[in-house]
Design a protein around this motif. Structure first.
Motif, PDB file in Angstrom:
ATOM      1  N   GLY A 169      47.332  40.841  47.673  1.00 34.65           N
ATOM      2  CA  GLY A 169      46.053  40.766  48.363  1.00 34.65           C
ATOM      3  C   GLY A 169      46.038  41.577  49.642  1.00 34.65           C
TER       4      GLY A 169
ATOM      5  N   TRP B 159      40.393  42.045  40.981  1.00 40.42           N
ATOM      6  CA  TRP B 159      41.318  41.078  40.393  1.00 40.42           C
ATOM      7  C   TRP B 159      41.184  40.932  38.877  1.00 40.42           C
ATOM      8  CZ3 TRP B 159      45.499  39.368  42.660  1.00 40.42           C
ATOM      9  CH2 TRP B 159      45.571  39.425  44.059  1.00 40.42           C
TER      10      TRP B 159
ATOM     11  N   PRO C  63      39.630  40.030  48.606  1.00 40.76           N
ATOM     12  CA  PRO C  63      40.925  40.095  47.911  1.00 40.76           C
ATOM     13  C   PRO C  63      41.957  39.100  48.425  1.00 40.76           C
ATOM     14  CG  PRO C  63      40.134  42.305  48.437  1.00 40.76           C
ATOM     15  CD  PRO C  63      39.256  41.339  49.175  1.00 40.76           C
TER      16      PRO C  63
END
Length: 481
Positions: A65, A318, A437
Motif C-alpha cells: 500500500g 487492488w 490504497p
C-alpha cells in the motif's frame, strides 16, 4: 470568388471556435494523448508490479500500500504545482518537464534493489505524472472548437484506456515471465516517454494563454496556422479516425470564406483585445478559485475529484491482488484484469457521444451512478463470469465518468485560472488516491470485499450529487478572462 474582409472585432477565441477539426488538431490531440497513455500505463503497471513483488520479495500488505500511495503523494503535489506553473510559464513548457521527470524516474525504477529506493523513485514519477494530466486537458480544451470541445477532451481521456491496456498486456506477458519481469516492465514504461517528449516539443503553445500574457503576435501566428490548415483539405482521415474511436466524428464546419488567402487575411486582422485576466500572481490565482463567482464550482469539483479518485484507485489498484487472494493464479488474475480493462474503450466512446448530446453534468452523473451500481455487483460476485462481467461494467462506467470529468473541469474556470483550477482539483483528488490504497487492505480484512466495494459505491453516489453544483458550458465559448 469574392473575398470578404476579416472583421477586426473577431477575437482569437471566436476564430478558434469557428475552426473545423484539422490535421493540426489531430496532431495536438495525439501528442497530448501519448502523455496521457503513459500516465495510465504507469498507474496500471504498478498494480501488477505490487502483486509480483508480494510473491518475489515477500513484501507485506502495508508495504504494498505504501508503494502505491507514495506515487499518489507525488501526483497530488505535482498536480497542484503543475497547474500553477502552467498558468505562469505556459502549457507546453510544463508538458515537456513532466515527461522528462517521469521518463528518468521510471527508467531508474527498473534498477532498484530495495523498497526504500523504489519509494523515492515512485514519488518522483508521481510528481511528473500528477502535473501532466490537468495541464494536458487544459491545453487541449483551449484549442478545441466549442461545439466539439467536450468530445475531444473525452477522446483525450480515452488514451487512458490505451495506456492501461498496454499495462495489462505487459502485466500479463512480461511481469510473470521471470523474477525480473517487473524490472522489464519499468524499462518498457520509460521508453515511450522519450518519444512523447519529442512530440510535445513539436506542439504549439496555447494562443489563449499567450494572448492573456500579452504575447498577441505569437498567438496570432499560431491561430493563423490553424486557419490555413482549415482552408486546405480538412484532416478527414484524422478527424474521422479519432471520431470513430469514440463512436462519433466532429461535425464539419466551413473553413473561413475565401480559402487559404482569406484564412491568412483573417489571421492578419487585429483581434479584439483579450479580456483582462482575473489574477496575474500565483497567490491571486489561488484566491480567485474561492471568489464569490467560483467558490461553488470549486467546492463541487473538489468533492467530485476526491470521491472519484478514492473509489477508482481503491478498486482498480487492488483488483489484481484481490483476485490472487481469491485463489486465482497470478497469470489468471492478470488475464481477468486485461479483459476488464478492455471495457474502458466503449465507456469512453459512449461518454464522448453523450457529452455533446446531453451535456456535461447529466453525462457525468449518469456514469457515476452506473459506477456505483457496478461496484456493488462486483463486490458480491462469486463466479468467474460474474466477476469479469461486473468488472467490465465498473470499467465501462467509471472510465466514461473520468472522460466527462476531465472535459468539464477546465471549462468552469477562465483562462487566467484554468490551469490552477484544474491542477488543484486534481491535486485534491490525489489526496484520496493516497488514502485509498492504504485504507483498502484494512477494509478488506475488517469488513470484507462486499462492504469495501459498497463504500466505493457510496463515494460514487456523493460525486454524482456534487456534479450538479458545476456549470455546464456545452457548446459555449471558453471564458478568456
Amino acid at each position: 470568388m469574392s473575398e470578404t474582409p476579416a472583421s477586426p472585432e473577431r477575437s482569437l477565441s471566436q476564430r478558434l471556435d469557428a475552426l473545423p477539426f484539422t490535421k493540426k488538431h489531430a496532431k495536438l490531440l495525439t501528442g497530448s494523448g501519448l502523455g496521457w497513455a503513459l500516465d495510465a500505463m504507469d498507474v496500471g503497471l504498478i498494480s501488477f508490479i505490487i502483486a509480483a513483488l508480494t510473491q518475489h520479495w515477500g513484501i507485506t500488505t502495508g508495504e504494498a500500500g505504501l508503494i502505491a500511495s507514495i506515487g499518489f503523494l507525488g501526483m497530488a503535489i505535482g498536480a497542484s504545482l503543475g497547474g500553477l506553473l502552467a498558468d505562469r510559464f505556459g502549457r507546453r513548457q510544463v508538458f515537456a518537464l513532466t515527461l522528462l521527470i517521469y521518463g528518468l524516474a521510471t527508467g531508474a525504477s527498473a534498477l532498484v534493489g530495495g523498497i526504500a529506493a523504489l519509494l523515492v523513485l515512485r514519488f518522483l514519477v508521481g510528481l511528473g505524472l500528477g502535473a501532466e494530466l490537468p495541464v494536458a486537458s487544459t491545453y487541449v480544451s483551449e484549442f478545441a472548437p466549442a461545439r466539439i470541445r467536450g468530445r475531444l477532451i473525452v477522446i483525450l481521456e480515452a488514451f487512458w484506456a490505451v495506456g492501461w491496456t498496454a499495462a495489462a498486456v505487459i502485466g500479463y506477458f512480461v511481469v510473470p515471465a521471470s523474477e525480473d519481469g517487473w524490472r522489464w516492465a519499468f524499462a518498457l514504461g520509460a521508453i515511450p516517454a522519450v518519444y512523447a517528449l519529442v512530440v510535445r516539443w513539436g506542439l504549439p503553445e496555447s494562443p489563449r494563454w499567450l494572448a492573456g500574457r500579452g504575447r498577441v503576435a505569437e498567438a496570432e501566428r499560431i491561430v493563423a496556422e490553424f486557419e490555413a490548415a482549415a482552408a486546405g483539405p480538412v484532416a478527414d482521415g484524422a478527424a474521422s479516425g479519432v471520431g470513430a474511436g469514440a463512436g462519433v466524428a466532429p461535425g464539419p464546419v466551413a473553413a473561413p470564406a475565401g480559402g487559404a488567402d482569406q484564412a491568412v487575411a483573417s489571421a492578419a486582422a487585429p483581434a479584439a483585445p483579450a479580456a483582462a485576466p482575473i489574477a496575474a500572481s500565483a497567490g491571486g490565482r489561488l484566491a480567485g478559485l474561492w471568489a464569490r463567482e467560483f467558490r461553488g464550482r470549486t467546492l463541487s469539483i473538489w468533492v467530485v475529484w476526491f470521491c472519484v479518485n478514492f473509489a477508482y484507485y481503491g478498486a482498480f489498484i487492488w483488483i489484481p491482488s484481490i483476485l490472487v487472494d481469491a485463489g486465482f493464479s497470478l497469470v489468471r488474475s492478470f488475464g481477468f484484469t486485461l479483459i476488464i480493462t478492455l471495457a474502458q474503450l466503449p465507456g469512453y466512446a459512449v461518454a464522448a457521444w453523450l457529452i455533446e448530446k446531453w451535456g456535461r453534468r447529466p453525462t457525468l452523473s449518469v456514469f457515476l451512478v452506473g459506477s456505483a451500481a457496478s461496484a456493488v455487483v462486483f463486490g458480491t460476485a462469486d463466479t468467474e463470469t460474474a466477476i469479469v462481467a461486473a468488472g467490465m461494467a465498473l470499467s465501462f462506467f467509471n472510465l466514461g465518468a473520468w472522460g466527462a470529468l476531465y472535459a468539464v473541469t477546465p471549462e468552469i474556470y477562465p483562462t487566467s485560472l484554468r490551469g490552477t483550477g484544474a491542477g488543484w482539483a486534481a491535486g485534491v483528488g490525489r489526496i484520496a488516491s493516497i488514502v485509498a490504497p492504504l485504507l483498502v487492505p484494512v477494509m478488506l480484512v475488517g469488513i470484507g470485499t462486499a462492504f469495501t466495494f459498497a463504500v466505493f459505491a457510496a463515494f460514487f453516489v456523493i460525486a454524482a450529487a456534487a456534479t450538479w453544483g458545476l456549470v455546464d458550458r456545452r457548446g459555449q465559448a471558453l471564458d478568456d478572462r
